[in-house]
Design an enzyme around this catalytic site. Sequence first.
Site, PDB file in Angstrom:
ATOM      1  CB  SER A 122       0.533   6.705 -25.159  1.00  0.00           C
ATOM      2  OG  SER A 122      -0.257   6.857 -26.279  1.00  0.00           O
ATOM      3  CG  HIS A 148      -3.054   7.692 -24.248  1.00  0.00           C
ATOM      4  ND1 HIS A 148      -1.833   8.361 -24.484  1.00  0.00           N
ATOM      5  CD2 HIS A 148      -3.273   8.030 -23.120  1.00  0.00           C
ATOM      6  CE1 HIS A 148      -1.628   9.297 -23.662  1.00  0.00           C
ATOM      7  NE2 HIS A 148      -2.595   8.957 -22.839  1.00  0.00           N
ATOM      8  CG  ASP A 180      -1.270  11.917 -20.745  1.00  0.00           C
ATOM      9  OD1 ASP A 180      -1.594  12.952 -19.888  1.00  0.00           O
ATOM     10  OD2 ASP A 180      -1.960  10.940 -20.742  1.00  0.00           O
TER      11      ASP A 180
END
Length: 357
Positions: free
Chosen positions: A175, A202, A298
Amino acid sequence: MALAANLQRIDPVRRRSTRILIVDDSVVARAVIARTLDVHLHYEVVGAVADATSALAFLAANQVDIILLDIEMPGIDGLSALPDLIAAGDGAKILVVSSSCDDGAAATIQALTLGAADTLVKPSVGQLAGKFAKILDEKIARLIDPDNPVSPTIPTPAPGLALANDFDVVAIGASTGGIHAVGQLLRTLPASFKLPILITQHLPGSFMPYFAAQLTVLGDRPCDVAADHMRIRPGRMIVAPGDAHIRCVKMGDDVGIRLVTDPAASGCLPSVDPMLASVAQIYGSRAFAVMLSGMGRDGTEGAKAVYQAGGYVVVQDKGSSVVWGMPGSVVQCGMAHAILPPHEIGRLIVTQRRPSC
């Protein structure tokens, strides 16, 4: 170097904990952004300069935590100056604030690939307050206080970590700060490395075509944005689209991709968890999972599934991460076989994979 004349002198009693340098050729933009940040007691605008050369001179004599960098400037543009500013910043995180960073812009991916921590679209001068000011504050706050887990006292395995068995796929989750880290990892993989590589980063869907094109160059191998029923092939990379998770499924004698949009526990779309959980289910002990820089948790549950299936889980170290949330969460749960910078992760993948690949 003194601050621009239009910046208020900082009262020593009100010194901020986060030191910020603004690099923008517009004197009005510098002044407005500085005033916007000055209302926050935890920020201190210590410099505001008009070009990259002045920024490098400032950084030679001053330590900062955050650099707000415009792209379109006279002389050396922001993208060209990024690597030098990262080196001169000595750990400072660079937030690119530019009108060139609109949705899907190539400049955004290029900035993140070069090592920028994040990007933000700069509106016209008249709109630098209001919504922009709020988003700017949120982005800086996330970079300086991302709720990173504290690393437990555990040894960091060396690159020569002995793995018990071979693997058939590499799955990477990332991310914030992850694009630069993915690039560093891929550069260490030789053309002879033929295992398929799955990536969940992401990013909004509008960025994905350019991101895939960048990965093709960085990895010296084809990269596709995942499509439903796409086969996983040797020597290729597949990146999750911005509007769906990727899951591995059996398709006859092959393994393929299914795109799903079920809500993930992390709230992310795409999420790393569904990818890693399905990799664990299909590949079991022959899976190699990598968790790179990123905010939040995540990927933790997916990494747990890979770990419990007998696969390998390697995470980026805190020192090289822009945000150690995602990799740090995996470490805290005791599921990391190694904690390394991205280039060392790449070397580990190559040295542990048998020559037959």
